[in-house]
Structure formats: C-alpha cells, structure tokens
Motif scaffolding. Sequence first.
Motif, short mmCIF file in Angstrom:
data_model
loop_
_atom_site.label_atom_id
_atom_site.label_comp_id
_atom_site.label_asym_id
_atom_site.label_seq_id
_atom_site.Cartn_x
_atom_site.Cartn_y
_atom_site.Cartn_z
N ARG A 1 30.17 67.49 41.81
CA ARG A 1 31.47 67.31 42.45
C ARG A 1 32.63 66.91 41.27
O ARG A 1 33.70 66.84 41.71
CB ARG A 1 31.33 66.16 43.20
N VAL A 2 32.19 66.78 40.17
CA VAL A 2 33.04 66.28 39.09
C VAL A 2 33.21 67.40 37.90
O VAL A 2 34.21 67.68 37.75
CB VAL A 2 32.79 64.86 38.43
N LEU A 3 31.98 67.86 37.35
CA LEU A 3 32.34 68.61 36.16
C LEU A 3 32.82 69.97 36.39
O LEU A 3 33.55 70.26 35.57
CB LEU A 3 30.63 68.78 35.66
N PRO A 4 32.63 70.63 37.60
CA PRO A 4 33.50 71.90 37.67
C PRO A 4 35.00 71.52 37.37
O PRO A 4 35.68 72.50 37.12
CB PRO A 4 33.07 72.50 38.90
N HIS A 5 35.47 70.38 37.76
CA HIS A 5 37.03 70.19 38.33
C HIS A 5 37.50 69.17 37.09
O HIS A 5 38.67 69.11 36.95
CB HIS A 5 37.16 69.51 39.51
N ILE A 6 36.81 68.40 36.28
CA ILE A 6 37.39 67.27 35.64
C ILE A 6 38.30 67.85 34.64
O ILE A 6 39.35 66.95 34.23
CB ILE A 6 36.02 66.51 35.17
N ALA A 7 38.29 68.93 33.79
CA ALA A 7 39.18 69.22 32.88
C ALA A 7 40.56 69.59 33.69
O ALA A 7 41.58 69.02 33.07
CB ALA A 7 38.59 70.48 32.19
N GLY B 1 37.09 71.65 19.12
CA GLY B 1 36.90 70.27 19.59
C GLY B 1 38.19 69.55 20.30
O GLY B 1 37.59 68.46 21.00
N ILE B 2 39.16 69.94 20.15
CA ILE B 2 40.37 69.39 20.91
C ILE B 2 40.65 70.17 22.21
O ILE B 2 41.77 69.82 22.72
CB ILE B 2 41.64 69.42 19.98
N SER B 3 40.00 71.09 22.37
CA SER B 3 40.20 72.03 23.69
C SER B 3 39.52 71.20 24.86
O SER B 3 38.51 70.86 24.61
CB SER B 3 39.68 73.31 23.61
N LEU B 4 40.10 71.27 25.86
CA LEU B 4 39.52 70.89 27.30
C LEU B 4 38.58 71.70 27.72
O LEU B 4 37.69 71.48 28.73
CB LEU B 4 40.60 70.64 28.41
N GLU B 5 38.27 72.89 27.02
CA GLU B 5 36.96 73.79 27.47
C GLU B 5 35.72 72.90 26.96
O GLU B 5 34.81 73.42 27.54
CB GLU B 5 37.17 74.86 26.43
N TYR B 6 35.99 72.02 26.15
CA TYR B 6 34.80 71.15 25.62
C TYR B 6 35.07 69.70 26.15
O TYR B 6 36.24 69.23 26.40
CB TYR B 6 34.52 71.45 24.27
N PRO B 7 34.05 68.85 26.31
CA PRO B 7 34.54 67.57 27.05
C PRO B 7 34.47 66.70 25.66
O PRO B 7 35.04 65.40 25.88
CB PRO B 7 33.00 67.02 27.69
N VAL B 8 34.51 66.96 24.68
CA VAL B 8 34.51 65.87 23.44
C VAL B 8 35.99 65.10 23.39
O VAL B 8 35.94 63.97 23.24
CB VAL B 8 34.25 66.71 22.31
N MET B 9 37.00 65.80 23.23
CA MET B 9 38.16 65.14 23.15
C MET B 9 38.72 64.35 24.34
O MET B 9 39.06 63.18 24.26
CB MET B 9 39.36 65.76 22.60
N ARG B 10 38.21 64.66 25.52
CA ARG B 10 38.42 64.02 26.79
C ARG B 10 37.74 62.80 26.76
O ARG B 10 38.41 61.61 27.20
CB ARG B 10 37.96 64.86 28.12
N HIS B 11 36.39 62.57 26.40
CA HIS B 11 35.63 61.49 26.32
C HIS B 11 36.18 60.53 25.24
O HIS B 11 36.26 59.54 25.29
CB HIS B 11 34.11 61.78 25.91
#
Length: 399
Positions: free
Chosen positions: A40-46, A357-367
């Motif tokens: 419910r979250v990971l497919p949409h969170i970015a 690492g700064i792309s929303l394709e990956y979760p790192v910068m968001r976290h």
Amino acid sequence: MSATSKLPPFDPSDPIGIDDLLAPEDLAIRETVRNWAADRVLPHIADWYERGELPGIRELARELGSIGALGMSLEGYGCAGASAVQYGLACLELEAADSGIRSLVSVQGSLAMYAIHRFGSEEQKQRWLPGMAAGEIIGCFGLTEPDHGSDPAGMRTYAKKDGADWVLTGRKMWITNGSVAGVAVVWAQTDDGIGAIRGFVVPTDAAGFSAPEIKHKWSLRASVTSELVMDEVRLPADAVLPEATGLKGPLSCLSHARYGIVWGAMGAARASFEAAVDYAKTREQFGKPIGGFQLTQAKLADMAVELHKGILLAHHLGQRMDAGRLRPEQVSFGKLNNVREAIEICRTSRTILGANGISLEYPVMRHATNLESVLTYEGTVEMHQLVLGKALTGLDAFR
C-alpha cells in the motif's frame, strides 16, 4: 554446542541473529506490517513525496486500524494490546516505507490515543478510543507552539474558566495529522490550582477551531502537517483530561512516542542500507561491481554494524518497557543514538549510489531528508544530550 555441531548460515539481512530474540508472534506481526507497507505504500511513496501529499490518508488509517497498528500497545477499547517490542517492530517496518507513515501511526497511537487512554475519563475513552483504534477517527496532539518548542512550559495557549465551561485560545505548530483529525489533544496554560498546564480533548468540528495545512516542506512531504488555531473554542467541563496535571502529562506521552522513533529510525536506515547493498552488487566501474572494492565494503560493513547495534538497542529498550522498567533517560539514549546513526547511514548510502542517490527512483535521499525532521521533533539532539548529561552528572544544564 559441540565441536561437530553445524553453525547456522550467515544471514546478511540479520548478521548478528537478532531474529533469534523474537517470538513467532513477533515475527508474524512484523511480516503483517511489512507486507501491508509493501502493498500500500512502497509502490506510491515516491510520487506522494514528490507531490508533497498523502492522498487517501483516511483510507490508509482505516487499513492500519484493520491490521491492529493504531494504539497497538494499548489495552482494551479495540486496541491490539501488543507488546512494546511488537509495536517497535511495526514502527521499524512503517518507517522503512516512509517516516510520514510511521508518524501518522505514532501520533495517532502514542500521543493522541495514549493521552486519552492514560489520562482520560472512562467516558472519554469510550467516546474516542474505539473509533481511533479502527482508524475511523484520526487524532492529533497539540503541544508545540510557534515560539515554544523545546520549552513547552512557556506555552501561550490558554484555557480560562467561564462558568462550567472552558474557553480555549491559542496556536499550535507543526502538528502531524492536524488537518484531517477528528479529535485533538491540546495542552494549555490555565489558572487551575491543581496544575497550571492541563490537557483538553477537543473535537475538531468545535466552533473556533481550525487547522490550516503547512505546505512547502522539504522533509516529511508525504505527511499531513498543520497549524492548530483555537479562537475562543468553548469546551464543556468534561473536555479536560482529569488525570493529567502539569507538564508530566504531555512529557510522558512524548516519551512513549520517542520509543517508537528509536525503532522507526532503524527502518529508514535499513531501507537505505539495503538499497546501497543492492546497488553495490550491480553497479560496475573499472570492470567489476563497486561492491568488490575495499572502500565500498568498508562503508557497507560500518553501516551494518551501526544498523544492527541500533536495532539491538531498540529491542533492549522494548524489553525494558514490557517489564515496566524503561526510564525516560533511556528513551533519550535510544532516540539520540538511533536517529543520529540512521542519518549517517543514509548519507553514506548516498555516496555509494553516487548521483543516483539523489533520485526518487531510490529511497535514500527521501529517507535522509525525512530523518532531518525526525532528528528534531519530539526532542532535539541538544535536549536529549542535556537529559543524559543531567542524568550522568546530577547537574541541570537546561538553564
């Protein structure tokens, strides 16, 4: 163990065997929450994060209620009655998806519901807690003010007696869930001789109450953050939390919520670490995966050590809470260490991913950006350092 006994295989996802400390029910709860977040979250969170929205928050709250995640460590009134360790595992999995989702659950259960459950009258509990546990009613917690964060004793929100009623006036700031809440637990100065600061259970449809949403955030973007405005909100006498007088009430709620952060921060760290490991095994430079170079392996090893030390610390504090032995200073110890280490893990993971690492394709910068808020809310680094400093020396350096 005999010399001929076969050791279990090394598990890169659990390198020091922390799962051996967990009961089957603990693992089942963790799996339930992890699966819900993955669906419910990971497919949409970015997308939610990029848009700065948390669409469908009411539906998400009802789903979280259906899996028992709201007020899950509380007893009765539709709450799951889970252990502190189980609640912590849920927080870890929720924040591995996004800090905003864990914040929704923490504010609902560990602040608003906890305040009513611990300090409310039986009538208040019956009126609000079952609906909140089911996610049908969203709650918020109003303590921080525009000019008073770390020093809540200086709050300006004021409740005055008018006959049998109370009239509440003031502003609260940086309130998670505020704009979608059906009930707010608001703390205010009073001239009540029992205790100057009292808590009030405020229906958000009361005349004079509003909760404008705060926009333009660069952290916790997939979270509803609001200001609370009380313009002579008239409340009946039974709106007061009868068992809370003075700052001890809101501070005990914060301690309960901070405990969830101790676990949750490790969820953000784990997600970033796992992204770095996966990337290091597939990204090639100089003819081989970058995970095969010593400097990258050193980063991964150091991150793994801090990540699993943090989870072990969280588990230890959870066991102390379950035994009724967890002190607020120990919660400060956990929040200070785990959030600080989680941010460092995210930053180091970003270096492994390089520009990606700064792309929303990956979760790192968001976290990483989310954790900048987690580092500050519910007690800044400096406040937790001073809590520990006072505990270690017996000397108060707050003033």
